[in-house]
Every structure is written in structure tokens, then in C-alpha cells.
Design a protein around this motif. Structure first.
Motif, mmCIF file in Angstrom:
data_model
loop_
_atom_site.group_PDB
_atom_site.id
_atom_site.type_symbol
_atom_site.label_atom_id
_atom_site.label_comp_id
_atom_site.label_asym_id
_atom_site.label_seq_id
_atom_site.Cartn_x
_atom_site.Cartn_y
_atom_site.Cartn_z
ATOM 1 N N TRP A 63 0.820 -1.208 0.000
ATOM 2 C CA TRP A 63 0.000 0.000 0.000
ATOM 3 C C TRP A 63 0.858 1.263 0.000
ATOM 4 O O TRP A 63 0.534 2.230 -0.693
ATOM 5 C CB TRP A 63 -0.932 -0.005 1.209
ATOM 6 C CG TRP A 63 -2.037 -1.021 1.102
ATOM 7 C CD1 TRP A 63 -2.471 -1.640 -0.030
ATOM 8 C CD2 TRP A 63 -2.828 -1.524 2.181
ATOM 9 N NE1 TRP A 63 -3.498 -2.505 0.274
ATOM 10 C CE2 TRP A 63 -3.741 -2.458 1.606
ATOM 11 C CE3 TRP A 63 -2.856 -1.301 3.549
ATOM 12 C CZ2 TRP A 63 -4.683 -3.154 2.387
ATOM 13 C CZ3 TRP A 63 -3.795 -1.982 4.329
ATOM 14 C CH2 TRP A 63 -4.689 -2.891 3.746
ATOM 15 N N ILE A 64 1.932 1.261 0.771
ATOM 16 C CA ILE A 64 2.803 2.448 0.825
ATOM 17 C C ILE A 64 3.413 2.720 -0.544
ATOM 18 O O ILE A 64 3.465 3.864 -1.010
ATOM 19 C CB ILE A 64 3.897 2.265 1.894
ATOM 20 C CG1 ILE A 64 3.280 2.301 3.298
ATOM 21 C CG2 ILE A 64 4.958 3.360 1.761
ATOM 22 C CD1 ILE A 64 4.255 1.929 4.404
ATOM 23 N N ALA A 65 3.890 1.666 -1.213
ATOM 24 C CA ALA A 65 4.497 1.843 -2.532
ATOM 25 C C ALA A 65 3.494 2.432 -3.515
ATOM 26 O O ALA A 65 3.797 3.387 -4.235
ATOM 27 C CB ALA A 65 5.025 0.504 -3.048
ATOM 28 N N TYR A 66 2.276 1.887 -3.533
ATOM 29 C CA TYR A 66 1.299 2.351 -4.522
ATOM 30 C C TYR A 66 0.756 3.734 -4.187
ATOM 31 O O TYR A 66 0.668 4.609 -5.058
ATOM 32 C CB TYR A 66 0.138 1.352 -4.636
ATOM 33 C CG TYR A 66 -0.788 1.696 -5.775
ATOM 34 C CD1 TYR A 66 -0.404 1.443 -7.083
ATOM 35 C CD2 TYR A 66 -2.015 2.301 -5.556
ATOM 36 C CE1 TYR A 66 -1.214 1.774 -8.153
ATOM 37 C CE2 TYR A 66 -2.837 2.641 -6.619
ATOM 38 C CZ TYR A 66 -2.437 2.371 -7.905
ATOM 39 O OH TYR A 66 -3.244 2.722 -8.964
ATOM 40 N N PRO A 238 4.111 5.582 -12.516
ATOM 41 C CA PRO A 238 4.788 4.280 -12.455
ATOM 42 C C PRO A 238 6.263 4.386 -12.080
ATOM 43 O O PRO A 238 6.808 3.464 -11.453
ATOM 44 C CB PRO A 238 4.611 3.718 -13.873
ATOM 45 C CG PRO A 238 4.282 4.889 -14.727
ATOM 46 C CD PRO A 238 3.555 5.845 -13.857
ATOM 47 N N ALA A 239 6.919 5.491 -12.428
ATOM 48 C CA ALA A 239 8.321 5.660 -12.039
ATOM 49 C C ALA A 239 8.447 5.726 -10.518
ATOM 50 O O ALA A 239 9.336 5.096 -9.923
ATOM 51 C CB ALA A 239 8.901 6.914 -12.681
ATOM 52 N N VAL A 240 7.567 6.484 -9.877
ATOM 53 C CA VAL A 240 7.588 6.580 -8.413
ATOM 54 C C VAL A 240 7.237 5.227 -7.791
ATOM 55 O O VAL A 240 7.852 4.792 -6.811
ATOM 56 C CB VAL A 240 6.609 7.666 -7.926
ATOM 57 C CG1 VAL A 240 6.544 7.686 -6.402
ATOM 58 C CG2 VAL A 240 7.027 9.034 -8.459
ATOM 59 N N ALA A 241 6.256 4.536 -8.371
ATOM 60 C CA ALA A 241 5.867 3.228 -7.853
ATOM 61 C C ALA A 241 7.026 2.239 -7.920
ATOM 62 O O ALA A 241 7.259 1.468 -6.971
ATOM 63 C CB ALA A 241 4.667 2.692 -8.634
ATOM 64 N N LEU A 242 7.766 2.262 -9.017
ATOM 65 C CA LEU A 242 8.903 1.355 -9.163
ATOM 66 C C LEU A 242 9.998 1.693 -8.155
ATOM 67 O O LEU A 242 10.576 0.793 -7.521
ATOM 68 C CB LEU A 242 9.444 1.439 -10.586
ATOM 69 C CG LEU A 242 10.672 0.576 -10.910
ATOM 70 C CD1 LEU A 242 10.424 -0.881 -10.582
ATOM 71 C CD2 LEU A 242 11.059 0.736 -12.388
ATOM 72 N N ALA A 243 10.277 2.976 -7.982
ATOM 73 C CA ALA A 243 11.303 3.385 -7.021
ATOM 74 C C ALA A 243 10.911 2.977 -5.606
ATOM 75 O O ALA A 243 11.739 2.476 -4.832
ATOM 76 C CB ALA A 243 11.519 4.898 -7.103
ATOM 77 N N ALA A 245 8.784 0.559 -4.724
ATOM 78 C CA ALA A 245 8.769 -0.899 -4.613
ATOM 79 C C ALA A 245 10.172 -1.439 -4.358
ATOM 80 O O ALA A 245 10.371 -2.338 -3.526
ATOM 81 C CB ALA A 245 8.180 -1.515 -5.882
ATOM 82 N N LYS A 246 11.140 -0.877 -5.073
ATOM 83 C CA LYS A 246 12.531 -1.313 -4.888
ATOM 84 C C LYS A 246 13.044 -0.904 -3.517
ATOM 85 O O LYS A 246 13.694 -1.702 -2.825
ATOM 86 C CB LYS A 246 13.396 -0.698 -5.990
ATOM 87 C CG LYS A 246 14.850 -1.138 -5.947
ATOM 88 C CD LYS A 246 14.993 -2.619 -6.243
ATOM 89 C CE LYS A 246 16.459 -3.025 -6.325
ATOM 90 N NZ LYS A 246 16.626 -4.478 -6.582
ATOM 91 N N MET A 247 12.751 0.324 -3.095
ATOM 92 C CA MET A 247 13.236 0.810 -1.818
ATOM 93 C C MET A 247 12.641 0.026 -0.646
ATOM 94 O O MET A 247 13.324 -0.258 0.345
ATOM 95 C CB MET A 247 12.896 2.291 -1.661
ATOM 96 C CG MET A 247 13.473 2.930 -0.400
ATOM 97 S SD MET A 247 13.095 4.696 -0.303
ATOM 98 C CE MET A 247 11.335 4.615 0.058
ATOM 99 N N SER A 254 4.855 -8.669 -6.538
ATOM 100 C CA SER A 254 4.182 -7.503 -5.952
ATOM 101 C C SER A 254 4.649 -6.223 -6.618
ATOM 102 O O SER A 254 3.845 -5.324 -6.900
ATOM 103 C CB SER A 254 4.460 -7.437 -4.447
ATOM 104 O OG SER A 254 3.885 -8.536 -3.777
ATOM 105 N N ALA A 255 5.953 -6.128 -6.889
ATOM 106 C CA ALA A 255 6.481 -4.943 -7.585
ATOM 107 C C ALA A 255 5.900 -4.835 -8.985
ATOM 108 O O ALA A 255 5.543 -3.747 -9.444
ATOM 109 C CB ALA A 255 8.001 -5.008 -7.643
#
Length: 311
Positions: A63-66, A238-243, A245-247, A254-255
Motif C-alpha cells: 500500500w505504501i508503494a502504490y 509508475p516511475a515513483v511506484a517502481l522506485a 517498490a525497490k526501496m 508484488s512490484a
């Protein structure tokens, strides 16, 4: 993967073509959308929530990533429309919503089922379960803060929000599925056949109906702000979501789901909310149509980007 993405967006294009050549009337698209959202998709969510093997913990990192991606995209869209294009604060709220509200139901559900299967859809269901309440609530709150036309105030809007939320077939489907799961009851064979018969056609029906709907909305008015909003939706979010998810160390699947969901174009909800508050309808409609046209390419790019970041 490319074939699956092309197939999903191809069904949308097929629906659009059916409306464009006059094979089906716009009212058919409305009826199919109502069927998908009110019957087929809720049953699909019910089946998933009732039978999914969730491990019982609250998916905070997911949830935090999305929702971090939502926050960044919303703020960017709202500031650009108000500061760069000089629109008023209420139009800024519509822009923020259009920049951050992915079409998770009509497009996202069949997309995840096609690309990542049932496991991917189960992860998406965890996002959907809180996505609509949060986005609707934020829209109402921000419109109340920046001012709105018409009668009634924040309390009236809040009451309407609660009533609409708990009368939503999507929310009912999610809650009913969770209730059935926790009850420990076994679904009767006949009940399973009924649910499966309708849930299994949710994806194609939703995609075809979305295409018909796009034909009805079209593109009108000043498209420059809509192009910017669509660009932010398809690239920044999506760029923020990917960053994130990785962090946060999300597992690969899930990523993939988080980034894919963030990369989807905006749906009809921002337009409906804009229409409800009497501002920004053309902006919401244009950005939805433009975003969907380009998403077949940009979504495939982001699916590949996840694999570059997760070697």
C-alpha cells in the motif's frame, strides 16, 4: 508479455471500433459497463476474496508503494494545472485525480489476470480494497477545502460518500467475499457454477465496454493540459511506484503488480467526479482518452522496466 498486453488493449480497441463503425450504439457500452461493474466484477472480487490464500498480514509495504505514487502524481498534476496553466483550484483537484486514478477495475483486473494470472490479481485486489474509498474521500475533502458550487457542505458530501461507498457493488463484493472466507463455509457446487459463469466473463466484457465508452467520450476542447496530465499519469506515477517498490523491498510479483497498476491510464471515475462538482469535465475526459491511446506502449515499457530494476 507483449502479446498479452496487445490482446488486452486490442479488446478495448475492438470495442471502440464497434462503436465507431456504428455496429453498436453508445447505450450498449453503458449497459455493458453497468453489467461489468455491478455484476461480473463484484462476483470476481467475491470469488477472489473468499478463496484467496492471503497470508493474514496487513500489506503495508504494498500500500505504501502504490499510494506514495498516487500522492506524488496527484500533487504534480494539481500544481501544474494551477501554476502553469492558470486554472482554478477546483480544476486542480480534477487534474490531480486524473493524474493519479488508475483504471484498476475495467482495465486493471483483466490486465492482471492476463499478464500475471490469479496470483497477480489477488495482489491487485488488496489495492482495490482500499483504493476507491481513499480516492473518493480525498476528492470530497479537497473539493470541500477549495470550495464548491451548489447547495450543501462537507457533512452532506461525507454522508453521500458513505452511502455511495457501502452501496457500491465492488465494495459489497469485497466485503461479502471476506465475510464468506472468515465464516469457514464451503461454497455449494451450484453456487460455485453461478459465480464462475459470471466472474469468468468479467474481464473481456469490461475491456470491450471500456472501448465503447471511449468512443462516446472522445477528445474535445484544449488538449494541451490533458496531454500533460496523461503524460504524468503514464510516466511519473509508475516511475515513483517502481522506485518505492525497490526501496521497500517488495517481492518481484508484488512490484510488477504495483508498477503495472500505476502505469494504467485514468478511468472514468475522475470524469464522473468532475461532472458531480461541475468543473474540469473536458480535462478529465481528454486525459482518459489520450492516456488509453498511448498506454499500450507505455505499459509494456514499464513491465520491462521492472525486470531491469529486478534482475
Amino acid at each position: 508479455m507483449v502479446e498479452t498486453v496487445s490482446f488486452v488493449f486490442g479488446l478495448v480497441a475492438f470495442g471502440y471500433l464497434a462503436g465507431w463503425i456504428g455496429l453498436l450504439k453508445p447505450q450498449v457500452g453503458d449497459a455493458l459497463t453497468d453489467f461489468a461493474i455491478s455484476v461480473a466484477v463484484p462476483l470476481l472480487l467475491f470469488r477472489t476474496m473468499a478463496g484467496a490464500g492471503f497470508d493474514g498480514h496487513v500489506p503495508w509495504h504494498l500500500w505504501i508503494a502504490y499510494f506514495s505514487a498516487i500522492a506524488v502524481a496527484w500533487i504534480a498534476g494539481q500544481l501544474i494545472i494551477t501554476r502553469v496553466f492558470g486554472r482554478d483550484a477546483r480544476a486542480g483537484v480534477v487534474a490531480g485525480l486524473s493524474t493519479s486514478f488508475s483504471n484498476l477495475v475495467l482495465l486493471g483486473i483483466p490486465f492482471m489476470l492476463g499478464v500475471y494470472g490469479q496470483s497477480g490479481f489477488e495482489i491487485l485486489s488488496l489495492i482495490i480494497s482500499i483504493h476507491l474509498p481513499i480516492m473518493m474521500g480525498m476528492s470530497i475533502l479537497l473539493f470541500a477545502l477549495v470550495g464548491r458550487s451548489g447547495n450543501g457542505g462537507f457533512l452532506q458530501l461525507a454522508r453521500e460518500f458513505v452511502v455511495n461507498l457501502f452501496s457500491s457493488p465492488l465494495i459489497i463484493g469485497i466485503l461479502a467475499g471476506l465475510a464468506w472466507r472468515f465464516s469457514g463455509l464451503e461454497m455449494p457446487a451450484l453456487g460455485t457454477r453461478f459465480v464462475d459463469a459470471l466472474a469468468n466473463i468479467a474481464g473481456p466484457t469490461a475491456l470491450f465496454a471500456m472501448g465503447l465508452g471511449l468512443r462516446k467520450f472522445g477528445i474535445s476542447g484544449d488538449i494541451r493540459p490533458a496531454l500533460v496530465i496523461a503524460g504524468l499519469k503514464l510516466f511519473l506515477m509508475p516511475a515513483v511506484a517502481l522506485a518505492m517498490a525497490k526501496m521497500l523491498g517488495l517481492p518481484l510479483l508484488s512490484a510488477q503488480v504495483v508498477v503495472a497498476a500505476a502505469s494504467l491510464p485514468s478511468g472514468v471515475n475522475p470524469y464522473l467526479i468532475a461532472n458531480r462538482f461541475g468543473t474540469g469535465q473536458a480535462l478529465a475526459s481528454n486525459s482518459m482518452t489520450i492516456g488509453t491511446l498511448f498506454a499500450v506502449v507505455t505499459t509494456a515499457f514499464w513491465l520491462s522496466a521492472v525486470h531491469w530494476v529486478y534482475p
